[in-house]
Structures are given as structure tokens and as C-alpha cells.
Design an enzyme around this catalytic site. Structure first.
Site, short mmCIF file in Angstrom:
data_model
loop_
_atom_site.label_atom_id
_atom_site.label_comp_id
_atom_site.label_asym_id
_atom_site.label_seq_id
_atom_site.Cartn_x
_atom_site.Cartn_y
_atom_site.Cartn_z
CG ASN A 47 25.11 40.78 31.82
OD1 ASN A 47 26.73 40.86 31.35
ND2 ASN A 47 25.50 39.68 32.41
CB ALA B 270 59.45 50.05 39.01
CE LYS C 274 38.25 31.32 29.94
NZ LYS C 274 36.58 30.95 30.04
CG HIS D 154 53.75 38.97 44.86
ND1 HIS D 154 54.77 38.53 45.05
CD2 HIS D 154 52.44 38.76 45.86
CE1 HIS D 154 54.79 37.86 45.92
NE2 HIS D 154 53.44 37.53 47.21
CB SER E 207 58.95 45.68 40.28
OG SER E 207 59.74 44.71 39.96
#
Length: 169
Positions: free
Chosen positions: A85, A129, A41, A54, A111
Site C-alpha cells: 500500500n 498456446a 476462493k 500446472h 497451454s
């Protein structure tokens, strides 16, 4: 794995929708997403990007247009990650600060590179990479290593970038 509550533009292609975890994000037109990718999100992926298998794109990441994210690229979004916490309770949304990361137009991430949060990767930059990016990467820079360091300029390897941007090397 689901694809839920995301804004996926017409023409975006998800190769194996049953093998991705995509939620609450935006994916631009003509972008291709490979299998075993997670896009969380509050992340944004521009148009004509390639997100290879991946890879992990977490909350707070903005990827502009025409970016290549090769296989197994990992982003982070917390500078001081902790499981709990101070009172011992598990951390949840709001218990930590999400740091933003920006990948500018035309960049390529090699990669297995790792992008530590809070950085900007410049326009048309190239991350080698396996590199671990801990600092901002200038436009057109080639970076490699752990931690990533500037080792070249893509305009020397791809002269068309110089003429397209009216820049000099």
C-alpha cells in the site's frame, strides 16, 4: 497441498489430491483436475471441464461447462497489482480490486496462455498456446499471439459446432 472449504460436486475427479491447492471454490460434476493446480476462493468451474496440470485459477474467475484449460494456463485478477500500500504495508484482501473474468461454455485455452482479468472468452472460442488475452474474445473465435488477436473461426475447423448452434460462418 490442501483441498479445503470447497464445494466439489459428485463425480468431479482430482487426479492427485495431495498435489493441488484448492480452497473456497466450486467445481462442477465430472470435471477433472490435474496435479499442481491451484484454484482459489470465489472461483467457479462448471461441469465436464478439464483443468490440466500446472494451471492457476484465481479468485474472480468463472469457467462455464465443458471448458478445456490446458497445461500451465494462468489467470490474473488485479488490473494494477502492487505488493504494498502507499504506506509501505503489505497489501491484503480488501486492499485491491479483484476484477472478474468469464470463460464461456465449450471454450479451449491452450497451454501456457495467460488470461488478463476483466475479459470474457466467448462460447466455443479457442485460445492458442502461449497467447496473452487482454481483450474480450468473440464466440467461436480462434485467437493467438501476444497480445492475442483473432486469426480464425472454430466453425471452419469444427463444422459440428455450426449445426449444433444453428449458426452460419
Amino acid at each position: 497441498m490442501p483441498i479445503t472449504t470447497s464445494n466439489i460436486s459428485d463425480g468431479a475427479f482430482i487426479a492427485y489430491p495431495e498435489l493441488v491447492n484448492i480452497y473456497g471454490c466450486t467445481i462442477g460434476a465430472e470435471t477433472r483436475v490435474g496435479p499442481f493446480v491451484e484454484i482459489q476462493k470465489n472461483s467457479f468451474i462448471g461441469q465436464r471441464c478439464k483443468i490440466s496440470s500446472h494451471s492457476f485459477i484465481c479468485e474472480g474467475v468463472t469457467i462455464e461447462d465443458e471448458v478445456m484449460v490446458a497445461h500451465g494456463v494462468m489467470f490474473t485478477n488485479g488490473l494494477y497489482p502492487r505488493a504494498t500500500n502507499p504506506d509501505g504495508s503489505l497489501q491484503r484482501d480488501g486492499d485491491w480490486e479483484c476484477a472478474s473474468t468469464l470463460v464461456k461454455r465449450g471454450s479451449s485455452l491452450g497451454s501456457n496462455s495467460t488470461i488478463i482479468c476483466g475479459v470474457t472468452i466467448g462460447e466455443n472460442a479457442l485460445v492458442g498456446a502461449g497467447a496473452v488475452v487482454t481483450r474480450d474474445v468473440p464466440d467461436f473465435a480462434i485467437v493467438a499471439g501476444v497480445p492475442a488477436r483473432v486469426v480464425g473461426d472454430v466453425r471452419r475447423k469444427l463444422p459440428e459446432l455450426t449445426s449444433a448452434n444453428n449458426s452460419t460462418v
